[in-house]
Design an enzyme around this catalytic site. Sequence first.
Site, PDB file in Angstrom:
ATOM      1  CB  ALA A 101       3.071   4.613  -6.225  1.00 35.83           C
ATOM      2  N   GLY A 144       4.814   7.733  -2.332  1.00 40.98           N
ATOM      3  CA  GLY A 144       6.022   6.970  -2.630  1.00 40.98           C
ATOM      4  C   GLY A 144       7.236   7.862  -2.865  1.00 40.98           C
ATOM      5  CD  GLU A 147       5.744   5.310   1.304  1.00 39.37           C
ATOM      6  OE1 GLU A 147       5.441   5.137   0.103  1.00 39.37           O
ATOM      7  OE2 GLU A 147       5.186   4.729   2.238  1.00 39.37           O
ATOM      8  CD  GLU A 167       0.871   7.261   0.576  1.00 40.71           C
ATOM      9  OE1 GLU A 167       0.677   8.188   1.398  1.00 40.71           O
ATOM     10  OE2 GLU A 167       2.001   6.923   0.203  1.00 40.71           O
TER      11      GLU A 167
END
Length: 293
Positions: A101, A144, A147, A167
Amino acid sequence: MANIAKTLAGRVHNVIQVAAKNPQLAPRFYSAAANLEFIKTEVTGEKKNVAVITLNRPKALNALCNGLMKELSTALDSFEKDKGIAAIVITGSEKAFAAGADIKEMQPNTYSQCIMGNFLNDWTRVARCQKPIIAAVNGYALGGGCELAMMCDIIYAGDKAKFAQPEIALGTIPGAGGTQRLTRVVGKSKAMEICLTGNMINAEEAEKMGLVSKVIPADKLVGEAVKLGEKIGSHSGLIVQLCKEAVNTAYETTLQEGLKFERRTFHATFSTEDRKEGMTAFVEKRPAKFSNL
Ligand code: CO8
């Protein structure tokens, strides 16, 4: 902004030129393609039935910002509706599938804004797609990015791919499946190690632990993913959809409930024209002609 417009104008011009010279080779670009800032879309394969979505934010290693995720969702909406599309490939660049992200975009967010704005709620469109999606991962698939790949149905990795859930080093935790989908795929011990250390794992390790189904030389990756999409597309789209739903049910329910769902879905295929055609074609020793009915 002027540069983006110039690049897009150049790209559209090149596509028009290729199409004019070799109409059969020209990829089918969607009408909205010229307005895309963060992704590229194209329709390819011998039967032009595989959509390829390329994440295209090279300066930020395809970091997933809101704009990119919106464009991705819109592209999926349109490919899902398009009866000519059998499978979708999502890929990035050789350096990065997606480096997570967008940390710079997230940095000022507060807890209240995350809760009140339901942050990430509309980032999971990929996982809700009815058509099969193949992630073709070259380079970094971090946070992300990893993911996003795991939301796809099948992951093919380039031989230099690197996966991680980093993260923890940013003072947060995975927010879109890193602690859940990953754990179901690789088991608790490995998922714990990946999430608690943030360490990267390479393509070979990822294949060994079942996170990816195949490792392919980087320059052949997208081609192989498209071939896989074409193979899936040679079957009945209706039955492919039912089969995808049945496999996904394995993640959502108990074994007994899953087996019941599978059996009922298997029975349901006997009400379709495509099941009749598939078995008749076998008996008559000819290729099946599916109609999605
Ligand atoms: N966000 C924003 N910008 C990024 C990101 C990112 N995740 N990753 C890289 N960039 C930017 C860099 O800031 C840099 O920009 P600039 O040139 O303006 O400084 C540019 O991309 C190139 O990056 P580097 O110079 O760092 O390139 P290197 O080759 O030296 O390093 C790395 C590559 C190792 C990938 C490094 O960039 C890195 O560690 N990136 C961050 C990885 C990370 O921590 N990702 C997790 C983010 S958190 C997250 O994903 C939460 C998930 C939420 C759910 C999402 C649902 C789909």
